[in-house]
Design a protein around this motif. Structure first.
Motif: not given
Length: 398
Positions: A127-131, A219-223, A247-248
């Motif tokens: 799955x995609x993360x960031x950038x 932050x919202x995406x990882x949560x 920090x997540x």
């Protein structure tokens, strides 16, 4: 946004399996990790479009990948960003369940689940993360140790990470003479290649630079998608510049991402420069844990790793803030290691000087003696050191 209870259960066991860096020159990069950081080459993989090596030190597995054709994503990545982290692979006992839970809660699909044969992971997805960074989901049994990515072949000596296995790995992939001109193959013997004395253990956390306005959505995406928890927040001011950080952490507590964005009400600074040089969001540094940060810094310095300096005034005040023995304080001063504490214990950390041509990616050594946070009193000092190195106002400490 609150953490998603629907995502938490299938993703509760997420842990870092390996970190993959796309590199321009595989031979040179592998040599530097072996020679400077005492990693061992433990496996190799590739295709008509790429070459890859897996390296290990302690429980840390790094994968280095060089594109050999424009068809591989490493080609476009390196052109855009230079060498850098492209994949933070996450281990789980059930990839299909984790993938379905993540996608159902908003994760962006990069690669759907696929089954593999051989001794590596049985199933992977991504799955995609960031950038341009993705998260490959890797299926392994919970009680297994570090493994290799799908399709990799183990190197001879994989079970001897503290001895001649590393040297054998260099020879096996033809890298024995791939280092800098001033370092001959005969100088890279078992004493220099093995991790004895360096003592890196695992990946403590990964720091990520995000564009202005990107922190909240990340932050919202990882949560929401991966069930992470928002565990720490900090506003860091360095001179006239400033940055926001959150920090997540994964439900298991073993995957920690420090997410940073520039404060657009302050003057542009090092985070803005990273984003410009990297051409977008990306990993700023990997933090490697150690049982003895001072010992690790001394061993790494002896191998040629350069660390950022800390002014003596910092240590003049440190003894008043933290209970340290005179010998401990002297060791910290001599190596430039910073110290902090929280209600759970003490923390010791230091950044390396970036050797990246774009001055983007660098590394951290961190020792936790019970401390669970990120050294609030140290964060400003660490980033001040980066700023002074960036602007050429301070000599390095070797």
């Amino acid at each position: 946004m609150r953490n998603s209870p629907k995502a938490a259960e299938p993703l509760a066991d997420l842990a870092i399996d390996y970190v993959e860096l796309y590199v321009e020159n595989l031979d040179s990069s592998a040599f530097q990790w072996v020679d400077r950081y005492a990693f061992t080459i433990v496996g190799s993989g590739g295709s008509a479009d790429h070459r890859s090596l897996a390296l290990r030190h302690g429980r840390i597995t790094l994968v280095l990948t060089q594109a050999t054709s424009d068809r591989h994503p490493a080609s476009a990545y390196v052109l855009s960003h230079g060498d850098g982290v492209a994949d933070i692979a996450l281990r789980t006992a059930d990839v299909r369940a984790a993938f379905e839970a993540a996608v159902a809660n908003g994760a962006v699909v990069h690669r759907r689940p696929a089954r593999h044969t051989g001794d590596g992971p049985s199933v992977t997805a991504a799955v995609h993360g960031f950038g341009d960074v993705v998260h490959t989901l890797v299926e392994r049994a919970p009680d297994t140790g570090p493994g290799l990515p799908a399709g990799f072949v183990p190197m001879d000596g994989e079970e001897r990470p503290d001895g001649p296995g590393a040297e054998a790995g260099l020879a096996e992939v033809g890298l024995a003479g791939a280092g800098p001109a001033e370092v001959s193959p005969t100088e890279v013997g078992p004493a220099r290649v093995g991790p004895a004395g360096v003592g890196l253990l695992d990946i403590d956390h990964i720091a990520v630079c995000l564009g202005t306005g990107g922190l909240g959505p990340a932050v919202a995406y990882y949560q929401q998608a991966l069930g992470f928890r928002d565990v720490f927040a900090e506003h860091i001011v360095v001179g006239a510049q400033a940055m926001h950080s959150k920090v997540v952490q994964s439900p298991s507590g073993t995957v920690t991402l420090t997410l940073i964005e520039p404060d657009d009400t302050a003057l542009p600074g090092q985070i803005d420069e990273f984003l410009k040089s990297h051409q977008g969001s990306g990993v700023q540094h990997l933090a490697f844990s150690s049982h003895d940060a001072v010992g690790s810094v001394r061993a790494l310095s002896d191998r040629g790793v350069t660390f950022l300096s800390t002014p003596d005034a910092y240590y003049d005040l440190l003894g008043e803030r933290i209970d340290l023995s005179p010998r401990r304080l002297a060791d910290l001063r001599a190596t430039g290691v910073l110290a902090d504490e929280d209600h759970d214990g003490q923390l010791f950390q230091i950044f390396t000087a970036s050797t990246h041509p774009r001055h983007t990616l660098f590394y951290e050594v961190i020792e936790r003696q019970g401390a669970q946070t990120f050294g609030s009193a140290n964060i400003k000092a660490l980033y001040e050191a980066v700023e002074l190195e960036r602007t050429g106002q301070r000599d390095f400490r070797r």
